[in-house]
Design an enzyme around this catalytic site. Structure first.
Site: not given
Length: 642
Positions: A281, A378, A406
């Site tokens: 990354k 979540e 969600r």
């Protein structure tokens, strides 16, 4: 002319040599760095997948084949090579291209994404549809190791493994090795398993063994156990194999020739498979490589570019650090929750892979044993908090508005119905700049206002947010505190008044006005400014900050509303199911006539990317719009219009 200037479609990628693709990778990185320095955006994730994207497009031919990007925030290279290079300078700007895949932009974008852990489900559905319709195209889901933590991804893996459809899952592992490797021989076995020759031989042997009279099934079962035992000598436990996937990897995610060879083999497989790619990354930007979390999403560090193009080279020092905005609501939450925790040893903080974005990094540093990051999950975060609350702790759950969507059922079933004392710190409510439709926090108020026993607060300033958090801590039952992604507005003495359940505070009360403006959150300051300007026109409007958007003290509201004949309700949420409808039902009860009641809210359809000011203007909530609405309400009240 740079190589990138010659790329107008993925076909151009396939004509390039590997040496040219290496040069192209650096040109793409430089352009991404330069564009993000002007526009802001997701930097580290995009720098990490440049070569992976080129390899995918070299092997798979979109749109005949389909590539689904999980979350989609790593799609910049994909956009650059699928005909959007000339518009790349408009990335994340109003009228420009989105920072996420968008079907309306290109036939190469197969699905609109913006939330994590959805790619495998989506890809499997597309593949099933293709099978049903007789379409031979391949389907690839590209998912990161972080998004793979989400429960939905595991549900999809389970289903895909059972379906035996030739779904290709590319695992972009940029943080940790999901399946640790033991030596070069394991890599050889993994690579071997991807070849058509091996798969054909395996099918023939399996068929012969099964066909042996009487002993075939037992021999086949014994052979399968032996194969698993041999694999266990060289692999740690492999989750994907257990789900029914062929596992290939790990592969260097920056080695285009190696990836191309593997993906060409995988393309020929007729069974679900996972290709494990290891990437770095932030690759090509030293600061982003060292601290990818800080460079995940960055604010603009340079003035907007004047031209649609961008230079082919750019030193990584152009984004040497993330630009520092003015103090925000998130900053206040970060400081307040640590201060509150100093006095509450039972307070624990929970987030879903957003410790930095939600401002919980400071809490994590101060109280590491009381901090819990559950990953991109979540639903689990909310029910986990419910368990903590029922066990005697006091959990604070910090999640963005668009991601709280969600977990609606968990808030209802696991927290609200049981009246558990859980505080939800909901960041990024209302209009959210830059990221477009998938990230607008304009639905949470409508979704959660009706939850039984849930109190919702919408603070209007930094002082107000601090007071709301402290009130929430000392209250009982579930409490949701919602606040936007924006700089703090100026303070007002009214914001320092103590909270009273269900009641707000007046910011302006002239005693001679026929109109009451009711709003909550950061728009309170805009409404106050508009009321001051309105007075210069000889029209008067009082301004009331609701603070509590659910429940509302109806008797108190009716009492303070009695002197007025005109009302304007303003909310940074969609109108349907919002607080404006509740205010109207309280004020316009049977028996009271001659009232002018007006509402201003966000359109029901989410808005595309733009700055916050642009989004407010598009929603009719800019300062000029509020002034106009107040003016109209004042005149309607004077005329006695209903």
């Amino acid at each position: 002319m740079s190589l990138l200037d010659s790329v107008n479609s993925p076909d151009d990628i396939r004509r390039m040599s590997f040496d040219e693709l290496k040069i192209l990778s650096e040109e793409i990185r430089n352009l991404i760095i330069d564009t993000v320095s002007h526009n802001g955006g997701h930097l580290a994730s995009n720098l990490g997948v440049v070569e992976l994207t080129l390899a995918l497009h070299r092997v798979f031919r979109t749109p005949e084949d389909t590539i689904i990007w999980d979350v989609g925030h790593q799609c910049y290279t994909h956009k650059l090579i699928t005909g959007r290079r000339d518009g790349f300078a408009g990335l994340r700007r109003k009228g420009g291209i989105s920072g996420f895949p968008k079907r309306s932009e290109s036939v190469h974008d197969a699905f609109d994404t913006g939330h994590a852990s959805t790619s495998i489900s989506t890809a499997l559905g597309i593949l099933d549809a293709r099978k049903f319709l007789g379409d031979a195209g391949k389907v690839v889901a590209v998912i990161g190791d972080g998004a793979l933590n989400g429960g939905m991804a595991f549900e999809a893996l389970n289903h895909a493994g059972q379906s035996m459809l030739p779904l290709i899952v590319v695992l972009n592992d940029n943080k940790m090795s999901i399946s640790p490797v033991v030596g070069s021989f394991s890599r050889y076995l993994s690579r071997l398993s991807a070849t058509v020759r091996y798969q054909t031989f395996r099918s023939i042997v399996d068929r012969i063994v099964r066909s042996i009279p009487r002993y075939g099934p037992k021999l086949f079962a014994l052979m399968m156990r032996w194969k698993r035992s041999v694999k266990a000598l060289f692999y740690k436990e492999n989750l994907f194999s257990e789900f029914g996937f062929e596992y290939i990897g790990p592969i260097d995610g920056h080695d285009i020739p190696a990836m191309t060879e593997v993906l060409n083999d995988v393309r020929k497989l007729d069974r679900p498979c996972v290709v494990h790619m290891v990437t770095h990354k932030g690759r090509g930007h030293s600061d982003a490589e060292e601290d990818p979390a800080s460079f995940h999403g960055v604010a603009p560090a340079k003035p907007p570019a004047a031209t649609p193009g961008a230079p082919a080279s750019c030193p990584d020092s152009q984004i040497s650090s993330v630009s520092t905005p003015k103090r925000s609501f998130t900053d206040v939450f970060s400081a307040s929750i640590v201060d509150i925790a100093n006095a509450r040893c039972d307070l624990v903080a929970i987030t879903a892979a957003m410790s930095k974005g939600t401002g919980l990094d400071a809490f994590k540093t101060s109280y590491p044993a009381r901090f819990h990051d559950v990953g991109i999950a979540e639903q689990h975060a909310v029910t986990y908090a419910a368990g903590m609350a029922s066990g005697g702790l006091f959990p604070v759950v910090a999640i963005y508005s668009t991601f709280m969507q969600r977990a609606v059922d968990q808030v209802f079933h696991d927290v609200a119905l049981q009246g558990l004392h859980v505080v939800f710190a909901v960041d990024r409510t209302g209009l959210v700049p830059d990221d477009g439709e998938t990230h607008q926090g304009i639905y949470d108020l409508s979704m959660f206002r009706s939850m039984p026993g849930l109190t919702m607060l919408a603070p209007a300033s930094g002082v107000d947010l601090d007071l709301c958090l402290r009130w929430a801590v000392e209250s009982s039952g579930p409490v949701m505190v919602r606040y936007p992604k924006t700089a703090l507005p100026p303070e007002n003495p009214a914001f320092s008044q103590p909270l009273v359940q269900g009641r707000g505070v007046f910011l302006r009360r002239t005693g001679s006005s026929d109109v009451l403006v009711m709003t909550a959150g950061v728009l309170v300051s805009s409404a106050l400014d508009a009321a001051v300007l309105l007075e210069a026109e000889g029209l008067m409007a009082d301004v009331y900050s609701l603070r509590f958007v659910a429940p509302i003290d109806e008797a108190y509201l009716s009492e303070i509303a009695a002197p007025y004949s005109g009302f304007l309700a303003i909310e940074e949420n969609i109108g349907t199911g919002g607080v404006g409808e509740s205010l109207a039902s309280i004020i316009m009860r049977p028996g009271r006539g001659g009232i002018a009641f007006r509402m201003k809210s966000v359109p029901s359809s989410p808005l595309p990317q733009g700055t916050r000011d642009e989004l407010l203007a598009m929603s009719g909530l800019a300062p000029a719009d509020l002034l106009s609405a107040m003016r109209e309400c004042c005149r309607a009240a004077q005329d006695g219009a209903a």
